[in-house]
Write a protein that holds these residues in place. Structure first.
Motif, mmCIF file in Angstrom:
data_model
loop_
_atom_site.group_PDB
_atom_site.id
_atom_site.type_symbol
_atom_site.label_atom_id
_atom_site.label_comp_id
_atom_site.label_asym_id
_atom_site.label_seq_id
_atom_site.Cartn_x
_atom_site.Cartn_y
_atom_site.Cartn_z
ATOM 1 N N GLY A 191 78.771 -24.250 6.084
ATOM 2 C CA GLY A 191 77.453 -24.770 6.415
ATOM 3 C C GLY A 191 76.629 -25.169 5.208
ATOM 4 O O GLY A 191 75.560 -25.744 5.348
ATOM 5 N N SER A 192 77.124 -24.874 3.991
ATOM 6 C CA SER A 192 76.404 -25.270 2.781
ATOM 7 C C SER A 192 76.520 -26.765 2.558
ATOM 8 O O SER A 192 77.496 -27.397 2.956
ATOM 9 C CB SER A 192 76.965 -24.555 1.553
ATOM 10 O OG SER A 192 76.633 -23.204 1.566
ATOM 11 N N GLN A 193 75.504 -27.309 1.890
ATOM 12 C CA GLN A 193 75.492 -28.723 1.528
ATOM 13 C C GLN A 193 75.462 -28.841 0.014
ATOM 14 O O GLN A 193 74.869 -28.001 -0.661
ATOM 15 C CB GLN A 193 74.243 -29.399 2.099
ATOM 16 C CG GLN A 193 74.148 -29.361 3.595
ATOM 17 C CD GLN A 193 72.822 -29.923 4.095
ATOM 18 O OE1 GLN A 193 71.962 -30.313 3.330
ATOM 19 N NE2 GLN A 193 72.670 -29.955 5.399
ATOM 20 N N SER A 241 64.709 -22.668 3.463
ATOM 21 C CA SER A 241 65.366 -23.635 4.351
ATOM 22 C C SER A 241 66.657 -23.113 4.971
ATOM 23 O O SER A 241 67.177 -23.719 5.898
ATOM 24 C CB SER A 241 65.671 -24.929 3.599
ATOM 25 O OG SER A 241 64.479 -25.556 3.180
ATOM 26 N N HIS A 242 67.168 -21.998 4.472
ATOM 27 C CA HIS A 242 68.424 -21.433 4.980
ATOM 28 C C HIS A 242 68.256 -20.727 6.323
ATOM 29 O O HIS A 242 69.256 -20.355 6.942
ATOM 30 C CB HIS A 242 68.993 -20.429 3.966
ATOM 31 C CG HIS A 242 68.117 -19.241 3.764
ATOM 32 N ND1 HIS A 242 67.070 -19.261 2.871
ATOM 33 C CD2 HIS A 242 68.104 -18.015 4.342
ATOM 34 C CE1 HIS A 242 66.462 -18.084 2.906
ATOM 35 N NE2 HIS A 242 67.072 -17.307 3.791
ATOM 36 N N GLU A 274 68.337 -19.414 9.840
ATOM 37 C CA GLU A 274 69.235 -19.698 10.957
ATOM 38 C C GLU A 274 70.571 -20.333 10.553
ATOM 39 O O GLU A 274 71.315 -20.790 11.399
ATOM 40 C CB GLU A 274 68.535 -20.556 12.026
ATOM 41 C CG GLU A 274 67.309 -19.867 12.612
ATOM 42 C CD GLU A 274 66.613 -20.689 13.672
ATOM 43 O OE1 GLU A 274 67.225 -21.604 14.226
ATOM 44 O OE2 GLU A 274 65.440 -20.381 13.943
ATOM 45 N N THR A 275 70.885 -20.362 9.240
ATOM 46 C CA THR A 275 72.184 -20.892 8.813
ATOM 47 C C THR A 275 73.193 -19.770 8.614
ATOM 48 O O THR A 275 74.386 -20.028 8.538
ATOM 49 C CB THR A 275 72.086 -21.664 7.482
ATOM 50 O OG1 THR A 275 71.737 -20.753 6.436
ATOM 51 C CG2 THR A 275 71.092 -22.806 7.545
ATOM 52 N N CYS A 295 72.555 -22.521 0.245
ATOM 53 C CA CYS A 295 72.833 -23.402 1.387
ATOM 54 C C CYS A 295 72.752 -24.881 1.035
ATOM 55 O O CYS A 295 73.290 -25.720 1.749
ATOM 56 C CB CYS A 295 71.881 -23.103 2.552
ATOM 57 S SG CYS A 295 70.172 -23.627 2.289
ATOM 58 N N ARG A 308 70.037 -26.702 1.092
ATOM 59 C CA ARG A 308 68.991 -27.367 1.875
ATOM 60 C C ARG A 308 67.600 -27.316 1.241
ATOM 61 O O ARG A 308 66.710 -28.050 1.651
ATOM 62 C CB ARG A 308 68.933 -26.754 3.274
ATOM 63 C CG ARG A 308 70.152 -27.045 4.112
ATOM 64 C CD ARG A 308 70.112 -26.261 5.428
ATOM 65 N NE ARG A 308 71.102 -26.724 6.381
ATOM 66 C CZ ARG A 308 72.359 -26.359 6.407
ATOM 67 N NH1 ARG A 308 72.816 -25.528 5.490
ATOM 68 N NH2 ARG A 308 73.183 -26.827 7.315
#
Length: 80
Positions: free
Chosen positions: A4-6, A40-41, A43-44, A28, A30
């Motif tokens: 799920g990381s960008q 921003s993480h 719920e990730t 993450c 984000r």
């Protein structure tokens, strides 16, 4: 890289850190405050990584989120 990381950028972030200060590296990808967490993480399932500076100096925080040594760059971006 956690699922799920960008990738935030394909190079490290050179940052002057202060001895004894804590920094929270965005894992993450984000965050709008790269390389640091802005929440921003949520719920990730990915949590930021705490880094405590051992001395005042320049360090290179990972930007690609692929490092095997989080939160610091290990050159993994060169393989992207």
């Amino acid at each position: 890289m956690p699922k799920g990381s960008q990738i935030a950028q394909k190079s490290p972030y050179p940052i002057e850190v202060t001895e004894g200060k804590s920094y929270f590296w965005c894992a993450c990808g984000r965050s709008k405050r790269q390389p640091f967490c802005d929440g921003s993480h949520k719920e990730t399932g990915i949590e930021p990584v705490k880094y405590v500076a051992e001395s005042s100096k320049k360090v290179f925080f990972c930007g690609c989120k692929q490092t095997a040594k989080p939160p610091l760059c290990d050159g993994s971006h060169s393989k992207l």
